[in-house]
Scaffold this active site. Structure first.
Site, PDB file in Angstrom:
ATOM      1  CG  HIS A 240      -4.828   2.142  -1.840  1.00 50.25           C
ATOM      2  ND1 HIS A 240      -4.580   2.959  -0.594  1.00 50.25           N
ATOM      3  CD2 HIS A 240      -6.151   2.333  -2.073  1.00 50.25           C
ATOM      4  CE1 HIS A 240      -5.878   3.265  -0.150  1.00 50.25           C
ATOM      5  NE2 HIS A 240      -6.926   3.027  -1.092  1.00 50.25           N
TER       6      HIS A 240
ATOM      7  CG  ASP B 175      -2.225   0.748   0.890  1.00 47.57           C
ATOM      8  OD1 ASP B 175      -2.290   1.891   0.321  1.00 47.57           O
ATOM      9  OD2 ASP B 175      -3.209   0.023   0.924  1.00 47.57           O
TER      10      ASP B 175
ATOM     11  CD  GLU C  18     -10.206   4.079   0.167  1.00 44.79           C
ATOM     12  OE1 GLU C  18     -11.010   4.085   1.006  1.00 44.79           O
ATOM     13  OE2 GLU C  18      -9.175   3.780   0.373  1.00 44.79           O
TER      14      GLU C  18
END
Length: 780
Positions: free
Chosen positions: A279, A204, A344
């Site tokens: 990410h 991440d 996201e």
């Protein structure tokens, strides 16, 4: 014994006790609760003469060795193997082809002379061993010799198998790197609870944690960030010029092989997650050409939002890199699945990137959402070609779901529902029930967490199969898992505290029949589980000490029946009805409370005559709209939907926590509420509360209109109100919008509130949908 006769034997009613002369034994404190348990008088005693019988099957031998190791440490002796067919003071592991057990079920029969554990394979035997260990005194979980303990098991017959095939726990090691030995401890806890998936979040923005030999800079650069642990997560400063990155770490491929084998020996599948397309800023610290901008980034030391850095979908080199990475990942992890994240993914840079826009044109795509779908489908084809299946967070539904993909539904249940209706498998882990980085008790008495409030009881109440699904669709719900994101969890001890015992509650949700689950019974069994954790040295949470005030409004809206509940057992609850602070001289809660007028209840748990932590408080307001029919033109976001429109006329106001169930949340949408007063009523005053916490993207409405309507739904009076507080006001505030009328009669009230729409330009979420929260509408 014939398999059919063996299974029938389990369900026979006990005609007589297993042995005379022993006390009756209460139901054992086994977690998760078995499908069927029959107890009897009598005990089986393990001593230095007890033997163990099992077939020469490699996987069965591994289970036997696992069991012997647990006995060896606290008992101080080794169980010796005996020949098959022994019938006295022996424990028998055996395999039998019993279809009703499935691949993970088992039969357990404990008599004073013999223990027989039967399963179709090693998985069932392993879960039977977990039950065997829980039938023993809690000291069996000690890592040192336990003196003066009688290793006795109650006579019992158990038929058991799991409800769901996917029973998992997740751990994020990107935000904070956790040592290899703790990963093993975490897997031990997973196995103890009969869970079977370890979801390992390895990459991440805050760090890359897996060695990829073809790309050594991922280990040298992407795995490390500058030290900022002395700063708040959301306020961490970027690296200074020339500052060395010293915080982080990486698992070598040998580490991973060791952990994967350790997990496999405990019937746990390790699911690796490699985030894409978003990410991924940590990758661009090492390999900047893979991003849309081509600019070198740094590994984020703290919060990074919005995380606009993203793999360039128009750059073929990106897919060469990802396929190379996945080749090494697939070689390390034998699991049939690879998790690719997909959540996201901010598409701002895709919209500006010439290469991405050319890809959209070349592939005849409509927009950036379809570009993400194309990206995911391309990765899925590569995984499928190598015998692997793709899993992604529910955002992979956007733009079209990849043909064989499995959806992990986290933003609520909608992703899982949609996936199942499309004929795809889904794993349910909605944020409101399964995110264990949320607070589990009063934040004032808890270590810092990311926010939220998910108690042990709430986790236990979760039902993974949405009621909207048909039986055929429900078959696509593989199971559930708990997620531990570690932005605010820097140490192994803290990770244990956040995961346990919520992991315990979710294990019972995932394993036990829904019809057999009972909170009160679970909570009693949990006391014994806590003793096991104590011997294991687990840093677990004792749960919430707050009283849960549970009201029920009668259908006629004339009275409340209030139940006071708590996660704790054996402690008195005292309460008052006038808003004063209770003490041990106040009313002792013994049965539901009935009230028929405005009142404020305060209640607390008392230990040794003193209040434990602090009081719970709830006001009950009697007014003209109480319990009246109400409806919303636009429904609230499901995450903050309460009981729909009736939440706004239930006589209860929200607290300073927007997620307490008494606030309705609207993401980017306006509120349009109508309340039917059922008769023409003199209306003097109408009030409604709104909530603001701009740090959480929650703002007051820009305008509220309150209208009084007649029987024909015509407006007879109205007021337009503006907020007093500014959008940039810090902290949490609740503002009452109040309209006062003179001699106005009406039969309905309509309230419309205009959402600010998007976060203002000065806000860190600028341009993103803004939230608006409303609670009780009070009519007098």
């Amino acid at each position: 014994m014939n398999p059919i006769r063996l299974l029938s034997f389990v369900f026979l009613a006990l005609a007589a006790a297993c042995s005379s002369g022993h006390r009756a034994v209460s139901p054992p404190a086994v977690i998760p609760l078995p499908v069927k348990t029959q107890t009897a008088d009598g005990l089986f005693l393990i001593d230095e003469h007890t033997t163990l019988s099992f077939p020469d099957d490699e996987k069965v031998v591994a289970v036997a060795d696992y069991f012997k190791a647990w006995i060896r440490q606290p008992a101080g002796y080794e169980l010796k193997r005996t020949e098959e067919g022994a019938n006295h003071n022996t424990i028998v592991f055996q395999l039998a082809d019993i279809d009703s057990l499935g691949s993970e079920g088992y039969l357990l029969d404990v008599t004073p002379e013999k223990i027989t554990l039967t399963a179709k394979g090693s998985a069932g035997l392993f879960y039977g061993v977990q039950t065997l260990l829980q039938l023993l005194p809690p000291e069996v979980y000690s890592f040192k010799k336990a003196e003066g303990v009688s290793w006795a098991l109650p006579c019992v017959r158990i038929f058991d198998k799991p409800r769901f095939g996917w029973r998992g726990m997740h751990l994020d090691v990107s935000r904070h790197f956790f040592p290899k030995e703790f990963i093993k401890t975490y897997i031990d806890l997973i196995a103890m609870h009969k869970l079977n998936v370890f979801h390992w979040h390895l990459a991440d923005d805050n760090g890359w944690r897996i060695e990829i030999k073809k790309y050594p800079k991922l280990t040298e650069i992407s795995a490390w960030r500058v030290y900022r642990e002395d700063q708040p997560w959301r306020e961490r400063t970027p690296p200074k010029p020339g500052e060395k990155a010293t915080y982080g770490g990486c698992y070598t491929q040998d580490d991973i092989r060791e952990i994967v084998k350790y997990a496999a020996d405990r019937q746990v599948m390790v699911l690796p997650e490699i985030e894409m397309p978003g990410h991924t800023s940590e990758v661009f610290a090492a390999y900047p050409p893979l991003s849309c901008s081509g600019k070198k980034t740094f590994v984020q030391a703290g919060s990074y939002w919005p995380n606009v850095d993203i793999f360039c979908a128009g750059n073929d080199s990106v897919f060469v890199f990802l396929e190379d990475v996945l080749d090494e990942v697939m070689e390390l992890f034998p699991a049939p699945y690879i998790h690719i994240g997909g959540d996201e993914a901010d598409k701002t840079n895709w919209k500006k990137c010439p290469k991405c826009q050319q890809r959209i044109k070349d592939e005849h795509l409509k927009n950036e959402e379809e570009l993400q779908s194309w990206f995911v489908q391309r990765i899925e084809k590569y995984l499928n070609a190598h015998g692997k299946k793709l899993i992604g967070w529910d955002e992979i539904l956007e733009g079209g779901l990849a043909p064989e993909a499995t959806v992990m539904s986290w933003r609520g249940e909608e992703g899982g529902i949609e996936s199942a209706r499309q004929g795809h498998d889904a794993i349910m882990c909605p944020v409101g029930y399964c995110y264990f980085d949320y607070y589990q008790a009063d934040p004032e008495f808890e270590p810092e967490a990311i926010g939220g409030f998910t108690t042990l009881k709430k986790v236990y109440s979760y039902e993974p199969v949405p009621e909207e699904l048909s039986p055929a669709e429900a078959k696509h719900i593989l199971g559930t898992q708990g997620n531990v994101w570690t932005e605010f969890i820097p140490t192994p001890e803290h990770a244990e505290y956040m995961a346990v015992p919520r992991m315990t509650a979710l294990a019972e949700v995932a394993w036990s029949p829904a019809s057999e689950r009972n909170w009160d019974d679970f909570r009693k069994r949990l006391n014994t589980q806590f003793k096991r954790f104590d011997y294991m040295g687990v840093n677990y949470s004792k749960g919430s000490w707050k009283v849960d005030i549970q009201p029920q409004l009668s259908k006629d809206g004339k009275q409340f029946t209030i139940v006071l509940e708590t996660e704790q057992t054996g402690y008195p609850v005292y309460y008052t009805l006038d808003g004063s602070d209770p003490d041990t001289a106040s009313l002792l809660y013994e049965k539901p409370i009935v009230i028929d007028q405005t009142a404020t209840i305060k209640a607390g748990i008392f230990k040794d005559g003193k209040l434990k932590e602090r009081y719970a408080e709830k006001s009950f307001l009697y007014h003209k709209a109480l319990g009246k029919p109400a409806w919303l033109k636009i429904q609230p976001n499901p995450r903050y939907g309460g009981n729909g429109a009736q939440t706004l006329v239930d006589g209860m106001t929200g607290s300073r926590k927007h997620n307490d169930g008494y606030w309705l949340g609207f993401k980017g949408d306006d509120l349009d509420l109508t309340v039917d007063l059922k008769q023409t009523t003199l209306v003097h005053r109408v009030a409604v509360n709104f909530y603001q916490r701009q740090a959480s993207w929650i703002f007051l409405p820009v305008e509220v209109k309150i209208e009084v309507l007649n029987d024909r739904r015509e407006v007879v009076a109205s007021k337009i109100l503006k907020p007093q507080a500014k959008p940039d006001a810090e902290g949490t505030l609740i503002e009452t919008f109040r309209a006062v009328f003179q001699d106005v009669k009406g039969s309905a009230i309509r309230i419309t509130a205009k959402n600010i729409g998007t976060c203002p330009p000065w806000h860190r979420g600028a341009g993103q949908p803004a939230w608006m929260f409303a609670d009780e509408v009070i009519v007098n």
